[in-house]
Write an enzyme that holds these catalytic residues in place. Sequence first.
Site, PDB file in Angstrom:
ATOM      1  N   ASP A  12       3.040  -9.080  -1.075  1.00 20.40           N
ATOM      2  CA  ASP A  12       2.222  -7.916  -0.703  1.00 20.40           C
ATOM      3  C   ASP A  12       2.195  -7.824   0.820  1.00 20.40           C
ATOM      4  OD1 ASP A  12       0.319  -5.782  -0.894  1.00 20.40           O
ATOM      5  OD2 ASP A  12      -1.294  -7.195  -0.465  1.00 20.40           O
ATOM      6  N   SER A  13       1.665  -6.715   1.321  1.00 18.98           N
ATOM      7  CA  SER A  13       1.530  -6.547   2.770  1.00 18.98           C
ATOM      8  C   SER A  13       0.401  -7.409   3.336  1.00 18.98           C
ATOM      9  CB  SER A  13       1.250  -5.074   3.086  1.00 18.98           C
ATOM     10  OG  SER A  13       0.119  -4.645   2.356  1.00 18.98           O
TER      11      SER A  13
HETATM   12  N1  DGL Z   1      -0.793  -3.080  -0.385  1.00 23.80           N
HETATM   13  C1  DGL Z   1      -0.741  -1.683   0.010  1.00 23.80           C
HETATM   14  C2  DGL Z   1      -0.435  -0.817  -1.215  1.00 23.80           C
HETATM   15  O1  DGL Z   1      -0.673  -1.196  -2.346  1.00 23.80           O
HETATM   16  C3  DGL Z   1      -2.018  -1.230   0.687  1.00 23.80           C
HETATM   17  C4  DGL Z   1      -2.254  -1.826   2.054  1.00 23.80           C
HETATM   18  C5  DGL Z   1      -1.200  -1.430   3.073  1.00 23.80           C
HETATM   19  O2  DGL Z   1      -1.153  -0.259   3.512  1.00 23.80           O
HETATM   20  O3  DGL Z   1      -0.405  -2.296   3.420  1.00 23.80           O
HETATM   21  O4  DGL Z   1       0.064   0.275  -1.062  1.00 23.80           O
END
Ligand code: DGL
Length: 283
Positions: A12-13
């Site tokens: 994930d980010s």
């Molecule tokens: N994890 C991102 C998503 O699900 C949200 C947070 C981000 O913008 O990195 O799109």
Amino acid sequence: MEESSRAIGLLDSGVGGLTVAREIFKLLPKEDIIYYGDTLHLPYGPKDLNLVREYVEKIIRYLISKKNVKAVVIACNTATSAALDHVQKKFEIPIFGMIKSAAAKAVEISSRQKIAVIGTEGTVNSFAYQNAILKLNNRAELYAEACPKFVDLVEQGKFDGAAVEKTARNYLLPLIEAEVDSLILGCTHFPYLSPLLAKIMGTKVTLINPAHEMAVEVRDKLTEIDLLKKSPAEQPEHRFIVSDRSRISRRFLEHGRKFLGLEALNFKEENIFSKEYNWEESI
Ligand code: DGL
């Protein structure tokens, strides 16, 4: 090591993808999981999708070459929108993304096929959810809203209260007026806001959490291809790694810990993006 005994990689980010990890832990309680959060580049939502694709490709290369994972779950909607097709072609192990199973669920349950998606700008503008839904029903009526402020609010641990509700009502008003019958929460952070979003949308609208739908898909696929652990240990290993520990919001982590029901949630830092990172060193 037998292929099925290896861990599953999640990426994930940042730590928002813990909402996805939770669903994976629930449905695959015996599997070892290695979670990688790219906090160094958080948020992905407003970034150029080509750049996000490069980050995702690098993280998957790392999970495969350094952590020997047997499958990868892209636990981020923006990253899935940017990179899923590309990395599925590039790597040989199974790679799962957030969008397909939630789109299928929306088409399955929406009585009037008036389907709404909310997510980051990257996800909404990529049209990935919209295309996945139209592939299943090209007559579905689609509504999509980018809700970037939700990410900031959740990162600050703000899930309710007058100010949050006002922001949410502004974003959701067009969807309420359109009388949609389902709403896909197309961002890792949005399940934290579920009670508020459900209250605003009303009882006639079904909220869909892509994390749950994808966890079902991962479980079913890994069962089908015989890739689940054969002799699971009592206590599976869950490891959490980030690219920059200083960029984890403490507030958010507190909530993440509660959300996951974990006593301790410790993150190791491994900056695979730094020039000094040693790609040659063995695992
Ligand atoms: N994890 C991102 C998503 O699900 C949200 C947070 C981000 O913008 O990195 O799109």
